[in-house]
Enzyme design. Structure first.
Site, PDB file in Angstrom:
ATOM      1  N   GLN A  87       1.242  -1.688   0.566  1.00 47.49           N
ATOM      2  CA  GLN A  87       0.076  -0.068  -0.273  1.00 47.49           C
ATOM      3  C   GLN A  87       0.399   1.213   0.044  1.00 47.49           C
ATOM      4  O   GLN A  87       2.189   1.631   0.231  1.00 47.49           O
ATOM      5  CB  GLN A  87      -0.976   0.228   1.077  1.00 47.49           C
ATOM      6  N   SER A  88       0.374   2.041  -0.578  1.00 47.95           N
ATOM      7  CA  SER A  88       1.386   3.383  -1.288  1.00 47.95           C
ATOM      8  C   SER A  88       1.835   3.980   0.229  1.00 47.95           C
ATOM      9  O   SER A  88       2.847   4.027   0.738  1.00 47.95           O
ATOM     10  CB  SER A  88       0.407   4.449  -1.529  1.00 47.95           C
ATOM     11  N   THR A  89       0.363   4.637   1.115  1.00 42.37           N
ATOM     12  CA  THR A  89       1.595   5.462   2.457  1.00 42.37           C
ATOM     13  C   THR A  89       0.985   4.696   3.848  1.00 42.37           C
ATOM     14  O   THR A  89      -0.030   4.177   3.354  1.00 42.37           O
ATOM     15  CB  THR A  89       0.835   6.410   2.448  1.00 42.37           C
TER      16      THR A  89
END
Ligand code: ZN
Length: 633
Positions: free
Chosen positions: A21-23
């Site tokens: 997941q990105s952040t």
């Protein structure tokens, strides 16, 4: 269809499930997607991999995907694949693996070479087959294009909004959003007054450290807005720190300005640890968005700008004034060269040398000039500046006295007000805790116990503040006696006395000077033997003064007066050697603290033009007389 591509050679190797997941925020908010990613594990088992050979790589959870450099998980994946240990790689959407096309193509390439399959929720791809390969490539391209447009749109949109002052970002503590979205002052009086207290402290003391010390002495805390995900936006009170106060002073929001883009993020400079773009602070003139008078202010814009200069100055750097330090040269930090305009430095002498420090313009020399520009001993310069300073200030001394008194009282009033507010807040919190406790069902013992504990805590805090308040009141009473007032008034009226008092340190003297003087310019070159002094007063006026440059040896290294007198007396009837012996017996020493020799005595006689009577060799010339002194008896 999918299963046709999977062969036993694939199943014998490991299946990798790549979760990303990105952040960190996405990790928390997008649980569903994370769960879907973990479900891929089950899909791997369905497709015929034993669970012991299914490995989930989730090391990159919470890392942004723009490059793979800082994603250890991706690296491990690529390594294992290239070693031919991996039969298949699962991911949620194939293209999510990498947001950067070169990473993605590299993976397709490696998978193709090592015969590894790539799979998402809907399909299995074999990078060795041209069709699948094309599909995978297109997916990556689309994903990157999507990301690019998305980012540009977001970026442009953000700047457009910012230019109109409409972009929302977390407000500085002391401001809240009104119903129409406009910034308004925090309705909490305590917050507002505490901030005012910080600005006021800096206005008077001019040193952040002193502001922090002042707050700590009074037991005053600073309001902080929580920026961490947990408790985001709530207000907490924390012990004042240097950095917190500096942040407040640097923040243009308090001067009523809406500013966006104070920091510049360039992708070339990345933190070696996290891989995030590192910030570079732009100077005030370079701020891309600056809307003054955007919302109610705590301080004026001019004061804000002045504060920035002051903060920079106190960051004791050569180019700036720097905070006054110990050391005898009083103009340290505010003295400039009248010849070339550069800042002059102070050359301090070792204490045993007993010489006064010099002002030196050596910048040019450092930068490659042939020699230093000019230098001069500080003593006559300092004396002239001090004289001018005391002369300028004394007629105003009455005014100073009143201002000092006013300030003391004002201080006491603000402190008292701060303490009252603090106490009021604590009492309110205690009442609130009490209400909560009373409101809970007594049967609910767990909750009731916890609430009771909190209530007790609040009550203790109230008691503690009440004690501090009483103590402060006693202290305040003490410091406001009539005698004290008179003493302050008298002291302020007699600045010269304060100046020369033994208890006043050089540092305090420098501070006093800087209250009235902005800078001093020295020129010891234009006229030989003279030093021209230009004093630039804070009031904006410039005065000029002139002092005699002391002759070499005159001011610092001097043969004791008594020895000189005796030499003059004895010169006509004794030889140099006899005089030297006499002086040494009398316990007299030369300027350097050594015993006198005939050479010393001869030097002084010639310098002062004291003729030595020569009964035996009267015809000899002056020179041969001198050179023969040592042979005489
Ligand atoms: Zn110079």
């Amino acid at each position: 269809m999918a299963t046709a591509k999977i062969q036993s050679t694939h199943q014998e190797r490991i299946a990798f499930v790549y979760v990303r997941q990105s952040t960190p925020i996405q990790v928390i908010e997008n649980r569903e997607s994370t769960e879907r990613q973990y479900h891929l594990r089950e899909r791997a088992i369905e497709l015929g991999w034993p669970s012991s050979r299914v490995e989930v790589i989730d090391e990159d959870q919470g890392r942004t995907g723009s490059t793979a450099v800082h994603r250890t998980g991706f690296h491990r994946l690529a390594t294992e694949v290239s070693l031919g240990k991996v039969g298949i790689v699962f991911m949620l959407e194939a293209s999510r693996l990498a947001r950067n096309n070169s990473d993605w193509y590299r993976l397709i390439e490696i998978c193709g070479v090592s015969g590894t399959l790539i799979a998402d929720e809907s399909a299995v791809y074999n990078p060795r087959e041209p069709n699948d390969r094309l599909l995978l490539g297109v997916k990556g391209t689309i994903s990157e294009a999507e990301l690019f447009t998305l980012r540009t749109r977001l970026y442009e949109g953000r700047w457009n909004k910012a230019r109109k002052g409409l972009l929302r970002f977390p407000l500085a503590v002391g401001y809240v959003r009104g119903p129409d979205g406009a910034w308004i002052l925090d309705p909490d009086t305590q917050v507002r007054e505490r901030l005012a207290c910080v600005f006021d402290g800096y206005r008077r003391q001019g040193v952040v450290r002193a502001v922090v010390r002042g707050l700590k002495e009074q037991g005053l805390e600073l309001p902080i807005r929580v920026t961490a995900a947990e408790g985001y936006g709530s207000l907490v009170w924390k012990a004042p720190t240097l950095s917190a106060v500096i942040r407040i002073l640097h923040n243009p929001a308090y001067a009523g300005a809406y500013v966006y883009g104070r920091s510049e993020y360039s992708t070339e400079r990345r933190s070696p640890k996290t891989g995030k773009a590192s910030a570079h602070v732009r100077s005030l003139e370079q701020w891309p968005v600056k809307i003054t008078a955007h919302h109610p202010a705590y301080i004026g814009w001019e004061e804000y700008v002045k504060n920035q200069e002051r903060l920079r100055e106190n960051w004791s750097h050569d180019e700036n004034r720097g905070a006054p330090r110990e050391g005898r040269a009083l103009l340290q930090g505010i003295v400039y060269c009248g010849v070339c305009g550069r800042k002059m430095s102070v050359q301090d002498r070792a204490a045993r040398e007993n010489r006064s420090p010099s002002y030196l313009c050596g910048r040019g020399y450092h930068d490659g000039d042939e020699k230093i520009c000019q230098s001069m001993t500080s003593r006559p310069v300092d004396a002239a500046v001090v004289e001018a300073f005391l002369g300028a200030v004394s007629p105003l001394s009455l005014g100073v006295a009143t201002r000092v008194l006013d300030q003391v009282e004002q201080d006491l009033i603000t402190r008292r007000r701060q303490r009252e507010l603090q106490l009021e807040q604590a009492r309110y919190e205690a009442r609130w805790a009490e209400r909560q406790y009373n409101g809970v069902d007594p049967e609910n013992r767990l909750v009731a116990g916890e609430l009771e504990r909190r209530w007790n805590e609040k009550l203790e805090r109230v008691a503690e503040l009440e004690r501090a308040y009483a103590q402060a009141e006693r202290d305040a009473e003490w410091s406001l006696t009539q005698e004290e007032r008179t003493a302050i008034a008298e002291l302020s009226q007699d600045l010269p006395a304060i100046w020369s008092a033994e208890t006043t340190t050089d540092r305090e003297r420098k501070q006093l000077l800087r209250m009235a003087i902005e800078s001093v310019q020295l020129d010891g070159v234009r006229e030989a033997g003279q030093i021209e002094i230009q004093i630039h007063w804070r009031s904006g006026t410039v005065t000029e003064h002139r002092v005699k440059r002391p002759a070499p040896g005159e001011s610092s290294l001097k043969t004791p007066e008594e020895a000189v007198v005796r030499i003059h007396e004895m010169a006509r009837r004794s030889s140099y050697e006899e005089i030297a012996e006499h002086l040494n017996r009398a316990g007299l020493r030369s300027a350097f603290g050594r015993c006198f020799t005939s050479q010393h005595v001869g030097y002084i006689c010639r310098r002062d033009g004291v003729a030595k009577r020569k009964p035996r060799c009267a015809s000899k010339s002056e020179e041969s007389l001198d050179s023969s002194t040592s042979t005489e008896s």
